[in-house]
Design a protein around this motif. Structure first.
Motif, short mmCIF file in Angstrom:
data_model
loop_
_atom_site.label_atom_id
_atom_site.label_comp_id
_atom_site.label_asym_id
_atom_site.label_seq_id
_atom_site.Cartn_x
_atom_site.Cartn_y
_atom_site.Cartn_z
N TRP A 19 0.76 -1.36 0.12
CA TRP A 19 -0.20 0.08 -0.17
C TRP A 19 0.84 1.34 0.08
O TRP A 19 0.58 2.34 -0.50
N GLN A 20 2.01 1.16 0.75
CA GLN A 20 2.84 2.33 0.56
C GLN A 20 3.22 2.64 -0.97
O GLN A 20 3.28 3.87 -1.25
N GLY A 66 0.29 4.57 -2.53
CA GLY A 66 0.17 5.88 -1.95
C GLY A 66 1.18 6.88 -2.77
O GLY A 66 0.79 8.06 -2.87
N LYS A 67 2.51 6.19 -2.74
CA LYS A 67 3.55 7.24 -3.34
C LYS A 67 3.32 7.40 -4.75
O LYS A 67 3.37 8.26 -5.39
N SER A 116 0.41 9.90 -4.95
CA SER A 116 0.81 11.13 -4.52
C SER A 116 1.50 11.77 -5.43
O SER A 116 1.34 12.79 -6.23
N GLN A 118 5.52 14.84 -1.48
CA GLN A 118 5.93 13.48 -0.46
C GLN A 118 6.77 14.02 0.73
O GLN A 118 7.62 14.58 0.77
#
Length: 87
Positions: free
Chosen positions: A72-73, A76-77, A80, A87
C-alpha cells in the motif's frame, strides 16, 4: 473510490495467490504485478534491478515478501506523484 480500492485489493490477492498464499507478494509475484498493472507508473518496470530496488524500499521487515500494508505504501507514493502532491 470504493471500486478502486476493491480493484487494488483484488489484484494484490490475485498476484499474491499465484504461489498459494494470497497474503504476501514474493519478489516474482511483485515483479509480475508491477509489469502487468503499473508499467507506466513504474519506469523500467521490466528491469529486475528496478524491481529489487523498489521492493527493498517498501519491504519494511526485509523478509523478501510484501504484505498488503507494505504494498500500500507504493500505491500511496504513486498516487501522490500522479496527483502532484508533495511527499
Amino acid at each position: 473510490m470504493e471500486s478502486a480500492i476493491t480493484t487494488i485489493v483484488s489484484q494484490f490477492k490475485t498476484y499474491a495467490g499465484s504461489d498459494g498464499s494470497s497474503s504476501t507478494l514474493s519478489k516474482e509475484e511483485f515483479r509480475n504485478l508491477v509489469a502487468s498493472q503499473l508499467p507506466i507508473s513504474v519506469k523500467n518496470a521490466s528491469d529486475p534491478g528496478v524491481i529489487d530496488q523498489l521492493m527493498g524500499s517498501i519491504d519494511e521487515n526485509n523478509d523478501g515478501e510484501l504484505t498488503f500494508s507494505e504494498f500500500w505504501q507504493l500505491i500511496g507514493k504513486l498516487a501522490s506523484k500522479q496527483g502532484g502532491f508533495s511527499q
